[in-house]
Design a protein around this motif. Structure first.
Motif, PDB file in Angstrom:
ATOM      1  N   LEU A 138      22.301  26.821  60.210  1.00  0.00           N
ATOM      2  CA  LEU A 138      21.319  26.999  59.146  1.00  0.00           C
ATOM      3  C   LEU A 138      20.208  27.984  59.517  1.00  0.00           C
ATOM      4  N   ASP A 139      19.799  28.020  60.776  1.00  0.00           N
ATOM      5  CA  ASP A 139      18.714  28.930  61.129  1.00  0.00           C
ATOM      6  C   ASP A 139      19.142  30.401  61.025  1.00  0.00           C
ATOM      7  N   TYR A 140      20.444  30.664  61.053  1.00  0.00           N
ATOM      8  CA  TYR A 140      20.935  32.029  60.849  1.00  0.00           C
ATOM      9  C   TYR A 140      20.444  32.573  59.506  1.00  0.00           C
ATOM     10  N   HIS A 141      20.444  31.738  58.489  1.00  0.00           N
ATOM     11  CA  HIS A 141      20.078  32.190  57.148  1.00  0.00           C
ATOM     12  C   HIS A 141      18.586  32.507  57.053  1.00  0.00           C
ATOM     13  N   LEU A 142      17.778  31.763  57.767  1.00  0.00           N
ATOM     14  CA  LEU A 142      16.349  32.077  57.821  1.00  0.00           C
ATOM     15  C   LEU A 142      16.124  33.448  58.455  1.00  0.00           C
ATOM     16  N   LYS A 143      16.832  33.722  59.529  1.00  0.00           N
ATOM     17  CA  LYS A 143      16.671  35.004  60.223  1.00  0.00           C
ATOM     18  C   LYS A 143      17.192  36.167  59.382  1.00  0.00           C
ATOM     19  N   LEU A 144      18.329  35.962  58.738  1.00  0.00           N
ATOM     20  CA  LEU A 144      18.873  37.024  57.883  1.00  0.00           C
ATOM     21  C   LEU A 144      17.925  37.304  56.725  1.00  0.00           C
ATOM     22  N   ALA A 145      17.364  36.258  56.150  1.00  0.00           N
ATOM     23  CA  ALA A 145      16.402  36.445  55.060  1.00  0.00           C
ATOM     24  C   ALA A 145      15.218  37.286  55.504  1.00  0.00           C
ATOM     25  N   ALA A 146      14.688  37.007  56.685  1.00  0.00           N
ATOM     26  CA  ALA A 146      13.539  37.760  57.188  1.00  0.00           C
ATOM     27  C   ALA A 146      13.863  39.244  57.311  1.00  0.00           C
ATOM     28  N   SER A 147      15.096  39.557  57.697  1.00  0.00           N
ATOM     29  CA  SER A 147      15.468  40.961  57.853  1.00  0.00           C
ATOM     30  C   SER A 147      15.617  41.671  56.516  1.00  0.00           C
ATOM     31  N   GLN A 193       6.981  20.847  52.375  1.00  0.00           N
ATOM     32  CA  GLN A 193       7.274  21.643  53.562  1.00  0.00           C
ATOM     33  C   GLN A 193       7.092  23.132  53.290  1.00  0.00           C
ATOM     34  N   LEU A 194       7.493  23.588  52.116  1.00  0.00           N
ATOM     35  CA  LEU A 194       7.302  24.998  51.762  1.00  0.00           C
ATOM     36  C   LEU A 194       5.819  25.340  51.669  1.00  0.00           C
ATOM     37  N   GLU A 195       5.035  24.412  51.171  1.00  0.00           N
ATOM     38  CA  GLU A 195       3.595  24.649  51.061  1.00  0.00           C
ATOM     39  C   GLU A 195       2.919  24.614  52.424  1.00  0.00           C
ATOM     40  N   LYS A 196       3.449  23.810  53.321  1.00  0.00           N
ATOM     41  CA  LYS A 196       2.833  23.646  54.639  1.00  0.00           C
ATOM     42  C   LYS A 196       3.271  24.724  55.617  1.00  0.00           C
ATOM     43  N   ALA A 197       4.580  24.894  55.785  1.00  0.00           N
ATOM     44  CA  ALA A 197       5.119  25.846  56.771  1.00  0.00           C
ATOM     45  C   ALA A 197       6.548  26.194  56.378  1.00  0.00           C
ATOM     46  N   PRO A 198       6.736  27.205  55.543  1.00  0.00           N
ATOM     47  CA  PRO A 198       8.091  27.517  55.075  1.00  0.00           C
ATOM     48  C   PRO A 198       9.057  27.878  56.191  1.00  0.00           C
ATOM     49  N   GLY A 199       8.569  28.447  57.280  1.00  0.00           N
ATOM     50  CA  GLY A 199       9.444  28.795  58.389  1.00  0.00           C
ATOM     51  C   GLY A 199      10.028  27.592  59.092  1.00  0.00           C
ATOM     52  N   GLU A 200       9.452  26.422  58.817  1.00  0.00           N
ATOM     53  CA  GLU A 200       9.945  25.179  59.405  1.00  0.00           C
ATOM     54  C   GLU A 200      10.645  24.309  58.362  1.00  0.00           C
ATOM     55  N   ILE A 201      11.233  24.944  57.354  1.00  0.00           N
ATOM     56  CA  ILE A 201      11.865  24.213  56.259  1.00  0.00           C
ATOM     57  C   ILE A 201      12.976  23.289  56.762  1.00  0.00           C
ATOM     58  N   PHE A 220      21.882  24.055  48.983  1.00  0.00           N
ATOM     59  CA  PHE A 220      20.600  23.991  49.688  1.00  0.00           C
ATOM     60  C   PHE A 220      20.291  25.287  50.432  1.00  0.00           C
ATOM     61  N   ILE A 221      21.301  25.928  50.980  1.00  0.00           N
ATOM     62  CA  ILE A 221      21.071  27.118  51.807  1.00  0.00           C
ATOM     63  C   ILE A 221      20.320  28.234  51.076  1.00  0.00           C
ATOM     64  N   PRO A 222      20.544  28.495  49.780  1.00  0.00           N
ATOM     65  CA  PRO A 222      19.746  29.544  49.145  1.00  0.00           C
ATOM     66  C   PRO A 222      18.238  29.344  49.284  1.00  0.00           C
ATOM     67  N   LEU A 223      17.788  28.087  49.324  1.00  0.00           N
ATOM     68  CA  LEU A 223      16.358  27.838  49.522  1.00  0.00           C
ATOM     69  C   LEU A 223      15.875  28.419  50.844  1.00  0.00           C
ATOM     70  N   LEU A 224      16.744  28.444  51.854  1.00  0.00           N
ATOM     71  CA  LEU A 224      16.359  28.964  53.161  1.00  0.00           C
ATOM     72  C   LEU A 224      16.031  30.454  53.091  1.00  0.00           C
ATOM     73  N   TYR A 225      16.651  31.156  52.152  1.00  0.00           N
ATOM     74  CA  TYR A 225      16.373  32.591  52.026  1.00  0.00           C
ATOM     75  C   TYR A 225      14.956  32.832  51.515  1.00  0.00           C
ATOM     76  N   LEU A 226      14.508  32.035  50.565  1.00  0.00           N
ATOM     77  CA  LEU A 226      13.122  32.195  50.118  1.00  0.00           C
ATOM     78  C   LEU A 226      12.163  31.768  51.222  1.00  0.00           C
ATOM     79  N   ALA A 227      12.497  30.692  51.937  1.00  0.00           N
ATOM     80  CA  ALA A 227      11.647  30.243  53.037  1.00  0.00           C
ATOM     81  C   ALA A 227      11.565  31.296  54.130  1.00  0.00           C
ATOM     82  N   GLY A 228      12.694  31.936  54.453  1.00  0.00           N
ATOM     83  CA  GLY A 228      12.697  32.971  55.481  1.00  0.00           C
ATOM     84  C   GLY A 228      11.894  34.193  55.075  1.00  0.00           C
ATOM     85  N   LEU A 229      11.987  34.574  53.813  1.00  0.00           N
ATOM     86  CA  LEU A 229      11.189  35.699  53.315  1.00  0.00           C
ATOM     87  C   LEU A 229       9.700  35.367  53.391  1.00  0.00           C
ATOM     88  N   ALA A 230       9.350  34.150  53.009  1.00  0.00           N
ATOM     89  CA  ALA A 230       7.936  33.747  53.044  1.00  0.00           C
ATOM     90  C   ALA A 230       7.410  33.751  54.473  1.00  0.00           C
TER      91      ALA A 230
END
Length: 283
Positions: A138-147, A193-201, A220-230
Motif C-alpha cells: 500500500l505504501d507504494y501508492h502513496l509514493k507514486l502519488a507524490a511523484s 486521519q486525512l485532516e490530521k496527517a494525510p501522509g499517515e493514512i 480503498f487504494i484510490p484514496l491513497l493517491y489523494l493522501a500522497g498528493l496532499a
C-alpha cells in the motif's frame, strides 16, 4: 498557471451515471466551479491488476466492466480523447518507478466515466487512466502519488475514484439512506486521519472496523493517491461530500486545492447536506 485541484470521488453504483441525485449533482458542481483542466488523470478502482500502466491510446474505448444492469448503461459511451504524449511524459516523470504504456488493452472504465459523465458531460477533455498495481504494498501508492504532484502545475487534474467503505457482501439493497455503525465509524476515522496527517493514512488499517469496511483493497487504494498528493505539498484534503448508502458504501468525496472554488457564492457541492443518498442505487 495556478495549481490544478485534485479530487477523490466516492463513485458508488454504475447507475449513478444515469441518475440525478445528491451525489451526482455534487459531481456536476465540481465540473462547473473548478478550473477547467487541460487533461484528466484518473486512478479508478476498476483497473486493478498486476502492473502499473497508463492508457496511451488516441481514442480510449468506453469499458462496460459490469453485468446485470439495464441496457441503457451498456449503451452509454464516453468518447473522450486520450493523450499519448502526456502518457509518455508521465512515464518519464515518475522514474525510477516503472509505468508501462497501454496502447490497446484498457480504456475508460465505469469508475471513471460514471463520474465524468456529470463533471464533464461533453467528453472533450483528454482522459488518461492510471492502473492500480495489485502486486505492490500500500505504501507504494502513496509514493507514486507524490511523484505525480508536478502534473497539477501543468493543468492536469488528478482524480481518484473509489469508495472509502466498500463491502458488497453487506449491502442492504433497499435501504438507500442506511449506513451501518461500523461503516460510519471507519468513514469518520478516514476523514479525521486525512485532516490530521494525510501522509499517515495507513494508520486507519489499525482501526477495528477496517476489515469490514475494506474487505478488498481495490476501492480503498484510490484514496491513497489523494493522501500522497496532499502529503507531497504539506496540505490537507477537505471533505466535500459525506454520506453512506445501502449500508456499506461510503460516498465521501475529498478535494485538495478545491476549497476556494467550491465555497464561492454560486457553488453548491461543498455545502451538500450530509447523508444525501442516491435515489435508485443499484450496486
Amino acid at each position: 498557471m495556478s495549481k490544478m485541484p485534485a479530487l477523490f470521488i466516492g463513485h458508488g453504483s454504475p447507475m449513478n451515471t444515469l441518475e440525478k441525485n445528491g451525489y451526482t449533482e455534487a459531481w456536476e458542481a465540481f465540473g462547473r466551479h473548478l478550473p477547467r483542466p487541460s487533461a484528466l488523470l484518473v486512478v479508478s478502482a476498476h483497473w486493478y491488476f498486476g502492473a502499473t500502466a497508463i492508457t496511451a491510446m488516441r481514442r480510449p474505448r468506453t469499458i462496460h466492466d459490469f453485468y446485470g444492469f439495464p441496457q441503457a448503461l451498456f449503451d452509454f459511451q464516453y468518447p473522450a480523447p486520450g493523450d499519448s504524449d502526456l502518457a509518455g511524459e508521465i512515464v518519464e516523470l515518475v522514474k525510477p518507478q516503472w509505468v508501462g504504456l497501454d496502447r490497446d488493452q484498457w480504456g475508460i472504465d465505469h469508475g471513471t466515466w460514471s463520474v465524468l459523465a456529470h463533471m464533464y458531460p461533453s467528453a472533450d477533455i483528454p482522459v488518461l487512466q492510471l492502473s492500480i498495481n495489485a502486486l505492490k504494498p500500500l505504501d507504494y501508492h502513496l509514493k507514486l502519488a507524490a511523484s505525480l504532484a508536478p502534473l497539477r502545475e501543468q493543468g492536469v487534474m488528478i482524480v481518484a475514484s473509489g469508495n472509502v467503505v466498500h463491502n458488497l457482501q453487506a449491502l442492504q439493497w433497499h435501504r438507500s439512506e442506511f449506513g451501518y455503525d461500523w461503516a460510519a465509524r471507519f468513514d469518520e476515522a478516514a476523514v479525521e486521519q486525512l485532516e490530521k496527517a494525510p501522509g499517515e493514512i495507513l494508520r486507519v488499517l489499525e482501526h477495528p472496523d477496517y476489515r469490514l469496511a475494506v474487505p478488498t483493497p481495490d476501492h480503498f487504494i484510490p484514496l491513497l493517491y489523494l493522501a500522497g498528493l496532499a502529503d507531497a505539498e504539506g496540505a490537507k484534503p477537505e471533505p466535500l461530500v459525506r454520506g453512506l448508502t445501502v449500508g456499506s458504501i461510503s460516498m465521501a468525496c475529498f478535494g485538495l486545492g478545491a476549497e476556494l472554488a467550491l465555497r464561492g457564492p454560486a457553488a453548491c457541492a461543498a455545502g451538500l447536506p450530509e447523508g444525501v443518498p442516491p435515489d435508485q442505487t443499484n450496486m
